[in-house]
Design a protein around this motif. Structure first.
Motif, mmCIF file in Angstrom:
data_model
loop_
_atom_site.group_PDB
_atom_site.id
_atom_site.type_symbol
_atom_site.label_atom_id
_atom_site.label_comp_id
_atom_site.label_asym_id
_atom_site.label_seq_id
_atom_site.Cartn_x
_atom_site.Cartn_y
_atom_site.Cartn_z
ATOM 1 N N SER A 70 60.192 32.933 69.900
ATOM 2 C CA SER A 70 60.211 33.819 68.741
ATOM 3 C C SER A 70 59.471 33.254 67.536
ATOM 4 C CB SER A 70 61.660 34.145 68.353
ATOM 5 O OG SER A 70 62.375 32.964 68.037
ATOM 6 N N GLN A 71 59.283 31.921 67.502
ATOM 7 C CA GLN A 71 58.572 31.346 66.375
ATOM 8 C C GLN A 71 57.125 31.806 66.319
ATOM 9 O OE1 GLN A 71 59.725 29.826 69.089
ATOM 10 N NE2 GLN A 71 58.908 27.776 69.339
ATOM 11 N N LEU A 72 56.629 32.386 67.414
ATOM 12 C CA LEU A 72 55.258 32.878 67.447
ATOM 13 C C LEU A 72 55.087 34.198 66.700
ATOM 14 C CD1 LEU A 72 54.475 32.379 71.249
ATOM 15 C CD2 LEU A 72 53.832 30.856 69.381
ATOM 16 N N SER A 73 56.144 34.975 66.577
ATOM 17 C CA SER A 73 55.980 36.393 66.266
ATOM 18 C C SER A 73 55.615 36.690 64.824
ATOM 19 C CB SER A 73 57.255 37.155 66.644
ATOM 20 O OG SER A 73 58.355 36.735 65.851
ATOM 21 N N ARG A 74 56.187 35.982 63.872
ATOM 22 C CA ARG A 74 56.020 36.372 62.475
ATOM 23 C C ARG A 74 54.553 36.290 62.049
ATOM 24 N NH1 ARG A 74 56.734 33.646 57.326
ATOM 25 N NH2 ARG A 74 57.421 35.131 55.730
ATOM 26 N N ALA A 75 53.907 35.156 62.298
ATOM 27 C CA ALA A 75 52.513 35.009 61.891
ATOM 28 C C ALA A 75 51.587 35.878 62.750
ATOM 29 C CB ALA A 75 52.091 33.547 61.973
ATOM 30 N N PHE A 76 51.914 36.020 64.043
ATOM 31 C CA PHE A 76 51.092 36.875 64.903
ATOM 32 C C PHE A 76 51.061 38.297 64.368
ATOM 33 C CE2 PHE A 76 50.794 39.983 68.320
ATOM 34 C CZ PHE A 76 49.619 39.604 68.947
ATOM 35 N N ARG A 77 52.230 38.838 64.062
ATOM 36 C CA ARG A 77 52.279 40.203 63.554
ATOM 37 C C ARG A 77 51.556 40.322 62.217
ATOM 38 N NH1 ARG A 77 57.672 44.098 62.959
ATOM 39 N NH2 ARG A 77 56.537 45.944 62.244
ATOM 40 N N ALA A 78 51.647 39.292 61.395
ATOM 41 C CA ALA A 78 50.942 39.313 60.117
ATOM 42 C C ALA A 78 49.433 39.377 60.328
ATOM 43 C CB ALA A 78 51.306 38.080 59.296
ATOM 44 N N GLY A 79 48.930 38.639 61.317
ATOM 45 C CA GLY A 79 47.503 38.693 61.617
ATOM 46 C C GLY A 79 47.066 40.076 62.071
#
Length: 415
Positions: A70-79
């Motif tokens: 889940s640590q991947l999701s926040r910045a990925f979605r922001a990109g």
């Protein structure tokens, strides 16, 4: 059009790349036509297609919002948000605004299948975009239905799957790691692996193939464990094997510790190289054992400071201001993945269909994400694509990445 599922599921290479980002912190096509609102035919005259209306295209975003990844999701979605914010402000693609619905894959194969079904059958998403790799049954489900699927890895999955990277070279590996090691004087390598990271052994196998293909002998494989690992014994194994290279995928601190211990034991380590996991955040703790080590990167690193990087940073500041540190790999991966989806949408024309989208994007031979990739990607060459990577080296104070020249190092899928 139905595209049969293949035996190669979008799990191995794609999942390995997702893992790579997780180890480190844990991957935009500048096509000016994206804002062109002078269509060849009226959007209202197009045949009905899931996710496409006269003024909007909706795709599905599938990523781990909960669970181990889940640590991947926040910045990925922001990109993703930043890239879409930019293109929509310019008028969208063929006059349509581009938006998405998202689902949590829960960091599991079963969760990914349920989420993919929901996006396709309930939300009627035109395509599905993922953080990197979509596991097992979900990949097969999307292939069987001919749903365009966009991620990071180029070679994994069926004809409906697209990515901008071939760094790990599919099941057989890529020659680029051996080319790099040989060019830096390595002759005998030790590979580190761990059962704590699911794809570590798989990446290690591909590394071994690549190294051997360029006359670098693999002399030992050492398994790191989170408890009971004897660092001194590991360093002695490196010394006894006569190794001059240490590589593999383990947690970054473990890698730094083994390299430092080997050097302290008298080993001349010509090449300490982590094949994946570059991220500016890796150096926040200034792990001295990383000094002089290398990372291979499947995009131009932030330290290159190109106009394409500035474009990304400006869009992140405007459309994803919640991300305090946009210079992170997962954010750029989100941007690149969204950009690749948009390139296909542009190529598919005024009346896109899923089959037409797949055919049109497969015909692109020079995708470079607006200058963010080390070399152009031939999306038609799915089974034997050439790969180019950037190389960065950790400075002696372990506080900066130094871009190595030439900017691109290229290799081919092994056979």
């Amino acid at each position: 059009m139905r595209i049969a599922a293949t035996g190669r599921r979008w799990r191995a290479a794609g999942g390995a790349l997702a893992l790579a980002t997780a180890v480190a912190t844990l991957i935009g096509g500048c096509f000016g036509e994206a804002g062109d609102t002078s269509p060849e035919a009226s959007a209202a005259s197009c045949a009905p297609v899931a996710g496409v209306t006269a003024d909007e295209v909706r795709f599905g975003a599938l990523y781990p919002d909960t669970g181990t990844s889940s640590q991947l999701s926040r910045a990925f979605r922001a990109g993703v948000d930043a890239r879409l914010g930019e293109v929509n402000a310019a008028g969208g693609v063929h006059g349509r605004q581009v938006r998405y619905d998202w689902r949590d894959d829960e960091s599991t194969s079963a969760g990914a299948l349920l989420a993919a079904r929901s996006l396709v059958e309930r939300s009627q998403s035109f395509a599905v975009v993922g953080t990197s790799g979509i596991a097992g049954e979900a990949a097969d489900y999307l292939a069987e239905r001919g749903v365009p699927t966009i991620g990071q890895d180029l070679t994994a999955g069926g004809e409906n799957v697209f990515g901008y990277s071939n760094m790990l070279g599919g099941d057989l590996g890529n020659s680029v790691f051996g080319v790099f090691a040989h060019s830096h004087g390595a002759t005998r390598a030790v590979i580190l692996r761990t059962d704590a990271l699911a794809a570590s052994g798989q990446i290690g196998d591909r590394l071994a193939r690549s190294l051997r293909a360029d006359a670098v002998q693999v002399v030992d494989t050492i398994t790191w464990t989170s408890t009971g690992f004897d660092l001194a014994a590991a360093a002695e194994r490196v010394r006894a094997a006569g190794a001059d290279m240490i590589t593999g995928v383990v947690p970054v601190q473990a890698f730094a510790d083994v390299v430092a211990a080997a050097r302290a034991a008298g080993v001349t380590v010509k090449v300490a190289m982590q094949p994946v996991g570059y991220d500016p955040g890796v150096l926040d703790r200034r792990r001295t054992g990383l000094a002089g080590s290398f990372y291979l990167v499947d995009f131009l690193p932030f330290e290159a400071h190109t106009p394409a990087h500035q474009r990304y940073l400006d869009a992140m500041a405007q459309y994803a201001p919640q991300i305090e540190r946009p210079e992170q790999t997962t954010g750029l991966v989100g941007w690149l993945t969204a950009d690749l989806f948009l390139r296909g949408l542009q190529e598919a024309g005024q009346c896109p269909t899923r089959a037409g989208y797949i055919a049109a994007l497969r015909a692109v031979k020079d995708y470079n994400a607006g200058g963010l990739l080390p070399g152009p990607v031939d999306l038609a060459a799915k089974n034997a694509p050439r790969v180019c990577v950037s190389v960065v080296r950790v400075g002696q104070a372990a506080d900066v990445f130094q871009v190595q020249m030439p900017m691109a190092l290229c290799g081919d899928t092994l056979r």
